[in-house]
Design a protein around this motif. Structure first.
Motif, short mmCIF file in Angstrom:
data_model
loop_
_atom_site.label_atom_id
_atom_site.label_comp_id
_atom_site.label_asym_id
_atom_site.label_seq_id
_atom_site.Cartn_x
_atom_site.Cartn_y
_atom_site.Cartn_z
N TRP A 1 -51.14 7.50 -9.02
CA TRP A 1 -50.66 8.20 -7.83
C TRP A 1 -51.70 9.22 -7.38
O TRP A 1 -52.02 9.31 -6.19
N TRP A 2 -52.22 10.02 -8.33
CA TRP A 2 -53.21 11.04 -7.97
C TRP A 2 -54.47 10.44 -7.38
O TRP A 2 -55.03 10.97 -6.42
N CYS B 1 -42.59 14.24 -8.86
CA CYS B 1 -42.32 13.61 -10.18
C CYS B 1 -41.71 12.24 -9.96
O CYS B 1 -42.10 11.26 -10.61
N GLN C 1 -44.05 9.63 -8.81
CA GLN C 1 -44.92 9.18 -9.90
C GLN C 1 -44.12 8.46 -10.99
O GLN C 1 -44.65 8.13 -12.05
N LEU D 1 -47.88 16.05 -12.73
CA LEU D 1 -48.41 14.84 -13.33
C LEU D 1 -47.30 14.24 -14.18
O LEU D 1 -46.87 14.84 -15.17
N GLY D 2 -46.84 13.08 -13.74
CA GLY D 2 -45.74 12.43 -14.46
C GLY D 2 -44.47 13.23 -14.31
O GLY D 2 -43.93 13.39 -13.22
N GLY E 1 -48.60 8.42 -12.79
CA GLY E 1 -49.02 9.67 -12.18
C GLY E 1 -50.52 9.70 -11.92
O GLY E 1 -50.97 10.18 -10.88
#
Length: 113
Positions: free
Chosen positions: A44-45, A31, A34, A9-10, A41
């Motif tokens: 993106w998820w 990474c 994102q 995440l990020g 992030g």
């Protein structure tokens, strides 16, 4: 999802174990995808979880880089073939929603080298 699953995440990589360098490289691609940003992030998820084509595109890019990273250090053709077979099995697995068959995953990962 297993206890060996890794999440990004990020700019943070979440895992319970030490990553081998090629797998670390795979996660760094996520990474980068994102933009090393928590906000981007999260976006993106959402797309990753709801858009199968996007998920396949993102994972293919990461697996290609993982394989290239492995090949920079490993010159033995047989070990490369075994590793490519493992990666193809992972990309074509239920973990990602059976997005691609193993033969096609093999071709896509190999073509990224």
């Amino acid at each position: 999802i297993t206890d060996r699953t890794v999440f990004v995440l990020g700019r943070n990589i979440y895992t319970k174990y030490k990553l081998a360098y090629p797998l670390f490289a795979h996660e760094i691609v996520h990474c980068d995808q994102q933009n090393y940003s928590l906000t981007k992030g999260l976006i993106w998820w959402y797309r990753y979880l709801t858009d199968r084509g996007f998920r396949l595109e993102q994972e293919t890019e990461a697996y290609q880089f993982q394989f290239r990273t492995f090949c920079k250090e490993e010159k033995d053709r047989n070990r490369r073939a075994v590793y490519l077979n493992e990666l193809s099995g992972q990309l074509s697995s239920p973990l990602y929603g059976n997005l691609i068959n193993k033969k096609k995953a093999h071709e896509e990962i190999k073509n990224g080298t």
